[in-house]
Scaffold this active site. Sequence first.
Site, short mmCIF file in Angstrom:
data_model
loop_
_atom_site.label_atom_id
_atom_site.label_comp_id
_atom_site.label_asym_id
_atom_site.label_seq_id
_atom_site.Cartn_x
_atom_site.Cartn_y
_atom_site.Cartn_z
N SER A 167 -4.71 -35.58 -85.86
CA SER A 167 -6.16 -35.78 -85.89
C SER A 167 -6.76 -35.19 -84.62
O SER A 167 -6.46 -35.64 -83.50
CB SER A 167 -6.50 -37.27 -85.96
OG SER A 167 -7.90 -37.41 -85.75
N HIS A 217 -6.23 -32.63 -89.19
CA HIS A 217 -7.07 -33.70 -89.75
C HIS A 217 -8.38 -33.75 -88.97
O HIS A 217 -8.38 -33.90 -87.75
CB HIS A 217 -6.32 -35.03 -89.65
CG HIS A 217 -7.03 -36.20 -90.23
ND1 HIS A 217 -6.99 -36.50 -91.58
CD2 HIS A 217 -7.81 -37.15 -89.67
CE1 HIS A 217 -7.71 -37.60 -91.80
NE2 HIS A 217 -8.22 -38.01 -90.66
N ASP A 258 -11.98 -35.51 -88.51
CA ASP A 258 -12.74 -36.73 -88.77
C ASP A 258 -14.23 -36.49 -88.60
O ASP A 258 -14.72 -36.35 -87.48
CB ASP A 258 -12.29 -37.83 -87.81
CG ASP A 258 -10.91 -38.36 -88.14
OD1 ASP A 258 -10.70 -38.78 -89.30
OD2 ASP A 258 -10.05 -38.37 -87.25
N MET A 264 -17.79 -38.10 -88.73
CA MET A 264 -18.41 -39.44 -88.69
C MET A 264 -19.90 -39.27 -88.47
O MET A 264 -20.33 -38.45 -87.66
CB MET A 264 -17.83 -40.24 -87.53
CG MET A 264 -16.31 -40.36 -87.56
SD MET A 264 -15.77 -41.50 -86.28
CE MET A 264 -14.00 -41.21 -86.31
N HIS A 320 -11.67 -35.54 -93.33
CA HIS A 320 -11.85 -36.96 -93.65
C HIS A 320 -13.30 -37.32 -93.35
O HIS A 320 -13.69 -37.40 -92.19
CB HIS A 320 -10.86 -37.78 -92.79
CG HIS A 320 -11.00 -39.26 -92.93
ND1 HIS A 320 -10.42 -40.14 -92.05
CD2 HIS A 320 -11.64 -40.03 -93.86
CE1 HIS A 320 -10.71 -41.38 -92.41
NE2 HIS A 320 -11.43 -41.34 -93.50
N MET A 324 -16.15 -39.75 -93.01
CA MET A 324 -16.58 -41.14 -92.86
C MET A 324 -18.09 -41.11 -92.78
O MET A 324 -18.71 -41.30 -91.72
CB MET A 324 -15.95 -41.73 -91.59
CG MET A 324 -14.47 -42.07 -91.80
SD MET A 324 -13.55 -42.17 -90.26
CE MET A 324 -13.19 -40.44 -90.02
N MET A 366 -6.42 -46.37 -95.30
CA MET A 366 -6.72 -46.54 -93.87
C MET A 366 -5.88 -47.69 -93.32
O MET A 366 -5.86 -48.78 -93.89
CB MET A 366 -8.21 -46.84 -93.66
CG MET A 366 -9.14 -45.66 -93.89
SD MET A 366 -8.80 -44.20 -92.89
CE MET A 366 -9.03 -44.84 -91.22
N ASP A 411 -3.62 -43.36 -92.17
CA ASP A 411 -4.42 -42.89 -91.03
C ASP A 411 -4.82 -44.08 -90.17
O ASP A 411 -5.51 -44.99 -90.65
CB ASP A 411 -5.66 -42.16 -91.58
CG ASP A 411 -6.57 -41.60 -90.50
OD1 ASP A 411 -6.20 -41.61 -89.32
OD2 ASP A 411 -7.68 -41.15 -90.88
C1 DX5 Z 1 -10.14 -43.21 -87.39
C2 DX5 Z 1 -9.80 -41.80 -87.82
C3 DX5 Z 1 -8.42 -41.39 -87.48
C4 DX5 Z 1 -8.12 -41.37 -86.00
C5 DX5 Z 1 -6.69 -41.81 -85.87
O1 DX5 Z 1 -11.30 -43.62 -88.04
O2 DX5 Z 1 -9.94 -41.67 -89.23
O3 DX5 Z 1 -8.09 -40.14 -88.08
O4 DX5 Z 1 -8.27 -40.13 -85.41
O5 DX5 Z 1 -6.38 -41.92 -84.53
P1 DX5 Z 1 -5.05 -42.66 -84.03
O6 DX5 Z 1 -3.89 -41.91 -84.59
O7 DX5 Z 1 -5.16 -42.54 -82.54
O8 DX5 Z 1 -5.10 -44.07 -84.53
ZN ZN Z 2 -9.16 -39.85 -90.18
#
Ligand code: DX5
Ligand code: ZN
Length: 226
Positions: free
Chosen positions: A12, A35, A37, A39, A68, A70, A139, A177
């Site tokens: 990620s 990956h 993210d 948000m 991903h 969110m 998750m 994840d």
């Molecule tokens: C959290 C994200 C993850 C995050 C995971 O909402 O979706 O992808 O980057 O980070 P770690 O591996 O540090 O928990």
């Molecule tokens: Zn993620």
Amino acid sequence: MHLPAAPRINPSILAADFVNMQRDLAKIATADFAHVDVMDNHFVPNLTFGPQMVERIQATSPVPLDVHLMITDPDRWAPGYAELGAASVTFHLEAATDPVALARRLRSIGARAGVAVKPGTAADSLYDVLDEFDQILVMTVEPGFGGQGFMPETMPKLRALADEAKRRGSSVWLQVDGGISDSTIEIAAAAGADTFVAGSAVYGSDDVEAAVTRLRDLARAASLES
Ligand code: DX5
Ligand code: ZN
């Protein structure tokens, strides 16, 4: 597109250095997907980046993108990420108005379609529509932030999905994840995960490539044993 075999390791980039993104993307050339993210500070209480940044990441990454989302209203925004060339686009079941229609749209654009469930969200509504998705993201933390602790209470849901997929002859990928590290990846692999997102465990390591290899080896051994 060539699809990598399980176990897949998707670092990620939330844990990368945002002003050295090109350098940090180059470090994960031996991983399976980057990956990404997205948000929106609405679906989750954190803000990262949108399509303009993801398009540049797409142009720079040595590996395909696993996006991903969110975000609120993925029905409206997710197709844009498929159009910019992301290999997979995963939206949240909690946020989508019509998950099956959205998955079909993502596939029609050429992306793998993914659906994600938060720790408190049941996944049994997906059992009858498994074939509509290429991957399901369970998750293992509350979405929003990297560096949180793995939630083992999500494992029965993952196991149930894995059993259901097997029973139905589905080839859907099962992704985890959140809090995935050397000390938790085996638990998730034994419960049926085949695709592993790891942020801090990869980018927090002095040797990113070695961290990816170690995670993959641990996942492989644990899934063979289970
Ligand atoms: C959290 C994200 C993850 C995050 C995971 O909402 O979706 O992808 O980057 O980070 P770690 O591996 O540090 O928990
Ligand atoms: Zn993620």
